[in-house]
Write an enzyme that holds these catalytic residues in place. Structure first.
Site, PDB file in Angstrom:
ATOM      1  N   SER A   1       0.849  -1.189   0.000  1.00 58.58           N
ATOM      2  CA  SER A   1       0.000   0.000   0.000  1.00 58.58           C
ATOM      3  C   SER A   1       0.883   1.236   0.000  1.00 58.58           C
ATOM      4  O   SER A   1       2.089   1.160   0.249  1.00 58.58           O
ATOM      5  CB  SER A   1      -0.933   0.005   1.211  1.00 58.58           C
ATOM      6  N   THR A   2       0.286   2.373  -0.260  1.00 53.35           N
ATOM      7  CA  THR A   2       1.058   3.614  -0.360  1.00 53.35           C
ATOM      8  C   THR A   2       1.849   3.886   0.899  1.00 53.35           C
ATOM      9  O   THR A   2       3.040   4.196   0.868  1.00 53.35           O
ATOM     10  CB  THR A   2       0.114   4.799  -0.642  1.00 53.35           C
TER      11      THR A   2
END
Length: 219
Positions: free
Chosen positions: A19-20
């Protein structure tokens, strides 16, 4: 019934996800996941036929993950026999979604391996652990349902109106109350609102005596 062809032996599709917010985290990056899978592939003699990844994508849901969809298509079309991830949460953070994937793997005869927990549907120990995870997923479903019911009951007890909020303008509500106070019947009030093309609270075009009664009964 068509025969399901066997996938080439010792073949795997590797899936990576980050994920970011995890991209810079130690141990959670794509390179770290890839290294773990490559080491296990060398140990077991796997051939990795494809590397699929979802970068900057949350693991809360299986939806909207192009890399995962492509990985599943490869194992289900029998181009590889195993889907492997370095960590279970790279595949899914939801036990319910993971249990659904395990059922899908069993039904379509491909193997699922999560290296960090030792989940491997082709081994007795891995199968047992998978069944434990499935039981945990069922528990999660029941807890979510129980909390939802308890939350709704608490709101109802507190006098919170459930369902879609009423969006009836105050002037329409005032008109209905005024006409009722003047002695107009429910049917007459509904007829007048219909004649004037006044929409109902939910945007409907037709008023009924019961609809007018509901407005008068509401707070």
């Amino acid at each position: 019934m068509p025969r399901i062809r066997n996938a080439p032996a010792n073949t795997a599709v590797a899936y990576l996800r980050v994920s970011t917010e995890e991209q810079a985290e130690s141990g959670a990056g794509l390179a770290a996941q890839r290294a773990a899978i490559e080491a296990e592939a060398a140990r077991r003699g796997w051939t990795i036929v494809a590397w699929k990844e979802d970068a900057g994508v949350s693991g809360k849901s299986l939806d909207g993950r192009e890399g995962l969809a492509e990985a599943l298509e490869l194992v289900e079309s029998r181009l590889a026999e195993t889907l492997v991830v370095a960590k279970l949460d790279r595949l899914s953070r939801s036990l319910i979604d993971f249990a659904a994937l395990m059922d899908r793997a069993r039904a379509k005869r491909w193997n699922l391996i999560a290296l960090d927990l030792g989940i491997d549907l082709s081994t007795p120990a891995g199968e047992f652990l998978a069944s434990v995870m499935a039981s945990a997923a069922q528990w999660e479903r029941r807890i979510i349902g129980q909390r939802t019911r308890e939350g709704l009951a608490a709101k109802k007890a507190a006098g919170v109106r459930l369902g879609r909020p009423v969006a009836l303008p105050s002037q329409v509500r005032g008109r209905i109350r005024s006409e009722a106070a003047s002695g107009s019947s429910l049917a007459a009030i509904a007829r007048g609102l219909n004649d004037d093309d006044v929409p109902t609270a939910q945007g409907g075009k037709k008023w009924y005596p019961s609809t007018v009664r509901a407005v008068l009964a509401s707070r």
